[in-house]
Design a protein around this motif. Structure first.
Motif, PDB file in Angstrom:
ATOM      1  N   SER A  46       7.554  -2.221  19.252  1.00  0.00           N
ATOM      2  CA  SER A  46       7.023  -1.238  18.312  1.00  0.00           C
ATOM      3  C   SER A  46       5.567  -1.495  17.932  1.00  0.00           C
ATOM      4  CB  SER A  46       7.876  -1.220  17.038  1.00  0.00           C
ATOM      5  OG  SER A  46       7.731  -2.439  16.343  1.00  0.00           O
ATOM      6  N   LYS A  47       5.070  -2.683  18.257  1.00  0.00           N
ATOM      7  CA  LYS A  47       3.684  -3.078  17.939  1.00  0.00           C
ATOM      8  C   LYS A  47       3.401  -2.967  16.446  1.00  0.00           C
ATOM      9  CE  LYS A  47       2.012  -1.821  22.480  1.00  0.00           C
ATOM     10  NZ  LYS A  47       1.125  -0.993  23.269  1.00  0.00           N
ATOM     11  N   GLN A  48       4.404  -3.269  15.644  1.00  0.00           N
ATOM     12  CA  GLN A  48       4.260  -3.292  14.191  1.00  0.00           C
ATOM     13  C   GLN A  48       4.578  -4.693  13.696  1.00  0.00           C
ATOM     14  OE1 GLN A  48       6.810  -0.326  12.519  1.00  0.00           O
ATOM     15  NE2 GLN A  48       5.679   1.385  13.409  1.00  0.00           N
ATOM     16  N   SER A  49       4.017  -5.042  12.560  1.00  0.00           N
ATOM     17  CA  SER A  49       4.275  -6.369  12.017  1.00  0.00           C
ATOM     18  C   SER A  49       5.714  -6.458  11.507  1.00  0.00           C
ATOM     19  CB  SER A  49       3.291  -6.691  10.900  1.00  0.00           C
ATOM     20  OG  SER A  49       3.412  -5.745   9.860  1.00  0.00           O
ATOM     21  N   PHE A  50       6.235  -7.661  11.476  1.00  0.00           N
ATOM     22  CA  PHE A  50       7.603  -7.910  11.035  1.00  0.00           C
ATOM     23  C   PHE A  50       7.679  -7.791   9.523  1.00  0.00           C
ATOM     24  CE2 PHE A  50      10.758 -10.987   9.439  1.00  0.00           C
ATOM     25  CZ  PHE A  50      11.888 -10.401   9.946  1.00  0.00           C
ATOM     26  N   ARG A  51       8.703  -7.073   9.052  1.00  0.00           N
ATOM     27  CA  ARG A  51       8.979  -6.978   7.615  1.00  0.00           C
ATOM     28  C   ARG A  51      10.396  -7.464   7.392  1.00  0.00           C
ATOM     29  NH1 ARG A  51       8.776  -1.401   5.424  1.00  0.00           N
ATOM     30  NH2 ARG A  51       9.865  -0.969   7.346  1.00  0.00           N
ATOM     31  N   LEU A  52      10.553  -8.380   6.457  1.00  0.00           N
ATOM     32  CA  LEU A  52      11.873  -8.900   6.140  1.00  0.00           C
ATOM     33  C   LEU A  52      12.595  -7.917   5.232  1.00  0.00           C
ATOM     34  CD1 LEU A  52      13.878 -11.248   6.315  1.00  0.00           C
ATOM     35  CD2 LEU A  52      12.764 -12.210   4.299  1.00  0.00           C
ATOM     36  N   ILE A  53      13.686  -7.328   5.730  1.00  0.00           N
ATOM     37  CA  ILE A  53      14.488  -6.402   4.928  1.00  0.00           C
ATOM     38  C   ILE A  53      15.957  -6.799   5.049  1.00  0.00           C
ATOM     39  CG2 ILE A  53      12.877  -4.471   5.097  1.00  0.00           C
ATOM     40  CD1 ILE A  53      14.665  -3.263   7.236  1.00  0.00           C
ATOM     41  N   THR A  54      16.721  -6.428   4.047  1.00  0.00           N
ATOM     42  CA  THR A  54      18.146  -6.737   4.048  1.00  0.00           C
ATOM     43  C   THR A  54      18.893  -5.699   4.890  1.00  0.00           C
ATOM     44  OG1 THR A  54      18.587  -5.400   2.102  1.00  0.00           O
ATOM     45  CG2 THR A  54      17.992  -7.714   1.720  1.00  0.00           C
ATOM     46  N   PRO A  55      20.116  -6.006   5.309  1.00  0.00           N
ATOM     47  CA  PRO A  55      20.902  -5.022   6.051  1.00  0.00           C
ATOM     48  C   PRO A  55      21.105  -3.725   5.255  1.00  0.00           C
ATOM     49  CG  PRO A  55      21.885  -7.176   6.300  1.00  0.00           C
ATOM     50  CD  PRO A  55      20.778  -7.314   5.282  1.00  0.00           C
ATOM     51  N   GLU A  56      21.237  -3.841   3.944  1.00  0.00           N
ATOM     52  CA  GLU A  56      21.407  -2.649   3.109  1.00  0.00           C
ATOM     53  C   GLU A  56      20.155  -1.762   3.155  1.00  0.00           C
ATOM     54  OE1 GLU A  56      21.933  -5.820   1.909  1.00  0.00           O
ATOM     55  OE2 GLU A  56      24.119  -5.769   2.053  1.00  0.00           O
ATOM     56  N   GLN A  57      18.978  -2.389   3.112  1.00  0.00           N
ATOM     57  CA  GLN A  57      17.724  -1.635   3.210  1.00  0.00           C
ATOM     58  C   GLN A  57      17.609  -0.965   4.577  1.00  0.00           C
ATOM     59  OE1 GLN A  57      15.191  -4.966   2.280  1.00  0.00           O
ATOM     60  NE2 GLN A  57      14.593  -4.059   0.319  1.00  0.00           N
ATOM     61  N   GLN A  58      18.071  -1.651   5.622  1.00  0.00           N
ATOM     62  CA  GLN A  58      18.038  -1.093   6.974  1.00  0.00           C
ATOM     63  C   GLN A  58      18.900   0.160   7.057  1.00  0.00           C
ATOM     64  OE1 GLN A  58      16.249  -1.963   9.658  1.00  0.00           O
ATOM     65  NE2 GLN A  58      17.164  -0.368  10.877  1.00  0.00           N
ATOM     66  N   VAL A  59      20.103   0.106   6.490  1.00  0.00           N
ATOM     67  CA  VAL A  59      21.005   1.263   6.495  1.00  0.00           C
ATOM     68  C   VAL A  59      20.367   2.425   5.740  1.00  0.00           C
ATOM     69  CG1 VAL A  59      23.217   2.124   5.619  1.00  0.00           C
ATOM     70  CG2 VAL A  59      23.113  -0.077   6.789  1.00  0.00           C
ATOM     71  N   GLU A  60      19.760   2.120   4.591  1.00  0.00           N
ATOM     72  CA  GLU A  60      19.104   3.157   3.782  1.00  0.00           C
ATOM     73  C   GLU A  60      17.964   3.829   4.558  1.00  0.00           C
ATOM     74  OE1 GLU A  60      16.428   2.997  -0.164  1.00  0.00           O
ATOM     75  OE2 GLU A  60      18.409   2.069  -0.361  1.00  0.00           O
ATOM     76  N   MET A  61      17.152   3.025   5.244  1.00  0.00           N
ATOM     77  CA  MET A  61      16.043   3.582   6.041  1.00  0.00           C
ATOM     78  C   MET A  61      16.580   4.460   7.170  1.00  0.00           C
ATOM     79  SD  MET A  61      13.516   0.256   6.207  1.00  0.00           S
ATOM     80  CE  MET A  61      12.629   0.882   7.598  1.00  0.00           C
ATOM     81  N   TYR A  62      17.653   4.005   7.818  1.00  0.00           N
ATOM     82  CA  TYR A  62      18.242   4.747   8.930  1.00  0.00           C
ATOM     83  C   TYR A  62      18.797   6.091   8.452  1.00  0.00           C
ATOM     84  CZ  TYR A  62      21.122   5.770  13.011  1.00  0.00           C
ATOM     85  OH  TYR A  62      21.691   6.375  14.088  1.00  0.00           O
ATOM     86  N   GLN A  63      19.440   6.090   7.289  1.00  0.00           N
ATOM     87  CA  GLN A  63      19.989   7.328   6.745  1.00  0.00           C
ATOM     88  C   GLN A  63      18.892   8.326   6.407  1.00  0.00           C
ATOM     89  OE1 GLN A  63      22.486   5.879   3.577  1.00  0.00           O
ATOM     90  NE2 GLN A  63      24.239   5.599   4.945  1.00  0.00           N
ATOM     91  N   LYS A  64      17.743   7.848   5.920  1.00  0.00           N
ATOM     92  CA  LYS A  64      16.619   8.734   5.629  1.00  0.00           C
ATOM     93  C   LYS A  64      16.096   9.391   6.906  1.00  0.00           C
ATOM     94  CE  LYS A  64      14.964   6.502   1.441  1.00  0.00           C
ATOM     95  NZ  LYS A  64      13.889   5.704   0.817  1.00  0.00           N
ATOM     96  N   ILE A  65      16.061   8.598   7.989  1.00  0.00           N
ATOM     97  CA  ILE A  65      15.602   9.139   9.274  1.00  0.00           C
ATOM     98  C   ILE A  65      16.576  10.218   9.758  1.00  0.00           C
ATOM     99  CG2 ILE A  65      15.286   8.559  11.723  1.00  0.00           C
ATOM    100  CD1 ILE A  65      14.226   5.812  10.752  1.00  0.00           C
ATOM    101  N   LEU A  66      17.872   9.976   9.607  1.00  0.00           N
ATOM    102  CA  LEU A  66      18.873  10.962  10.032  1.00  0.00           C
ATOM    103  C   LEU A  66      18.750  12.250   9.218  1.00  0.00           C
ATOM    104  CD1 LEU A  66      22.095   8.819  10.599  1.00  0.00           C
ATOM    105  CD2 LEU A  66      20.576   9.800  12.311  1.00  0.00           C
ATOM    106  N   GLN A  67      18.467  12.134   7.939  1.00  0.00           N
ATOM    107  CA  GLN A  67      18.317  13.322   7.083  1.00  0.00           C
ATOM    108  C   GLN A  67      17.110  14.150   7.506  1.00  0.00           C
ATOM    109  OE1 GLN A  67      18.157  11.792   3.098  1.00  0.00           O
ATOM    110  NE2 GLN A  67      20.363  11.514   2.966  1.00  0.00           N
ATOM    111  N   LYS A  68      16.030  13.492   7.890  1.00  0.00           N
ATOM    112  CA  LYS A  68      14.837  14.208   8.340  1.00  0.00           C
ATOM    113  C   LYS A  68      15.093  14.952   9.642  1.00  0.00           C
ATOM    114  CE  LYS A  68      11.451  11.193   6.154  1.00  0.00           C
ATOM    115  NZ  LYS A  68      10.389  10.202   6.382  1.00  0.00           N
ATOM    116  N   ALA A  69      15.925  14.363  10.505  1.00  0.00           N
ATOM    117  CA  ALA A  69      16.206  14.967  11.808  1.00  0.00           C
ATOM    118  C   ALA A  69      17.148  16.167  11.681  1.00  0.00           C
ATOM    119  CB  ALA A  69      16.822  13.929  12.754  1.00  0.00           C
ATOM    120  N   ALA A  70      17.962  16.173  10.650  1.00  0.00           N
ATOM    121  CA  ALA A  70      18.951  17.256  10.484  1.00  0.00           C
ATOM    122  C   ALA A  70      18.371  18.504   9.895  1.00  0.00           C
ATOM    123  CB  ALA A  70      20.102  16.770   9.605  1.00  0.00           C
TER     124      ALA A  70
END
Length: 70
Positions: A46-70
C-alpha cells in the motif's frame, strides 16, 4: 505471568495470548510470525506507513468502507 521485556506491540501480544490457548507455544509463535509477515507485505504493497490499530478499529474501518460502497 510476568514479562521479561517490555511490550512493544500490545495487539500482537494479545494475538499471541489468544493463540496459546489453543496451540502449542511454537505453533502460536509461527502464527504471530505469519501475521507480522502479512502486515509487512500490506505496508509495502500500500506504500503507506504502519499504524497500530486494534482488531475492533479494523472492523469499524472495514464497515465504513462497505457502507460507502453500498
Amino acid at each position: 505471568k510476568e514479562l521479561k521485556g517490555s511490550q512493544v506491540n500490545s495487539v500482537i501480544y494479545e494475538y499471541y495470548q489468544r493463540k496459546i490457548e489453543t496451540k502449542t507455544k511454537k505453533q502460536a509463535l509461527g502464527a504471530v510470525m505469519n501475521k507480522l509477515l502479512r502486515i509487512i507485505f500490506s505496508v509495502l504493497k500500500s506504500k503507506q506507513s504502519f499504524r497500530l490499530i486494534t482488531p475492533e478499529q479494523q472492523v469499524e474501518m472495514y464497515q465504513k468502507i462497505l457502507q460507502k460502497a453500498a
